[in-house]
Scaffold this motif. Sequence first.
Motif, PDB file in Angstrom:
ATOM      1  N   LYS A 150       0.702  -1.334   0.078  1.00 50.80           N
ATOM      2  CA  LYS A 150       0.384   0.283   0.273  1.00 50.80           C
ATOM      3  C   LYS A 150       1.049   1.222   0.271  1.00 50.80           C
ATOM      4  N   MET A 151       2.176   1.016   0.111  1.00 53.33           N
ATOM      5  CA  MET A 151       2.749   2.272   0.227  1.00 53.33           C
ATOM      6  C   MET A 151       3.292   2.942  -1.281  1.00 53.33           C
ATOM      7  N   PRO A 152       3.353   4.585  -1.641  1.00 58.54           N
ATOM      8  CA  PRO A 152       3.223   5.344  -2.614  1.00 58.54           C
ATOM      9  C   PRO A 152       4.292   4.296  -4.100  1.00 58.54           C
ATOM     10  N   GLN A 153       4.044   4.744  -5.354  1.00 60.86           N
ATOM     11  CA  GLN A 153       4.922   4.805  -5.810  1.00 60.86           C
ATOM     12  C   GLN A 153       6.304   5.014  -5.473  1.00 60.86           C
ATOM     13  N   LYS A 154       6.365   6.471  -4.681  1.00 61.37           N
ATOM     14  CA  LYS A 154       8.285   6.775  -5.078  1.00 61.37           C
ATOM     15  C   LYS A 154       8.199   6.577  -3.744  1.00 61.37           C
ATOM     16  N   MET A 155       8.129   5.495  -2.805  1.00 59.35           N
ATOM     17  CA  MET A 155       9.305   5.497  -1.207  1.00 59.35           C
ATOM     18  C   MET A 155       9.385   4.519  -1.945  1.00 59.35           C
TER      19      MET A 155
END
Length: 250
Positions: A94-99
Amino acid sequence: MNDAMKGDRIAKVLARAGLCSRREAERWIEAGRVSVNGQKLTTPAVTVTGDDQVLVDGNPLPDAEEPRMWRYHKPAGLLTTHSDPEGRPTIFQKMPQKMPRVISVGRLDLNSEGLLLLTNDGGLARRLELPSTGWLRRYRVRVNGRVDENKLAKLAEGVTVEGQRYGRIQAILDVQKGANAWLTVSLAEGKNREIRKVFDHIGYPVGRLIRTAYGPFQLGKLDRGQVEEIRPKVLREQLGLTADKSKRHR
């Protein structure tokens, strides 16, 4: 002899590079994924220095970065793991792609929610999980039952449940609403499912558990599922680091 000459255990080096936790590193070594100077490792009992060539899956380690940390409001229903054999959803999906790749500081179980700290530095994660940091973890806990405050007070002495010793727990009754009550619970260690096991043991099953603080970091008004990076200056201050030392603290 300086630290660079003495070196570090390979699992610590992999964790410090932000690739995985030390435990994961040991599993990677068992799976034959790690080599040093062209030799595949079969044991984590190996010390390496900056002169050694360490490869994971044939790739060199990334350069060490400044330690970074994020606050994450974990919803219930997600596992705190990178993969689950049963295919259940995880927080990392569920983490943002930019993480970047991050590791959790401690865990929250499937049905627990609230503040979870994430970092790109496996060594830092391990250090902040230790009780020796003195950082309290604070929770709002809804339990079932008419709460006896004398029972809560006794938890400050520690308690043994099924042979497992749990340390001091501070529990305060906030409000009793019919057959349920809300408590504020603080502890310094946080063993696996500790709050649920302890309160079930004293007759107050947990219906909801929300972590509101981990050391100096607060959940605050962070929305469910939201991730927010902690400013580097704040992180350095809370960890007692200077800008020059932040890459070398590990």
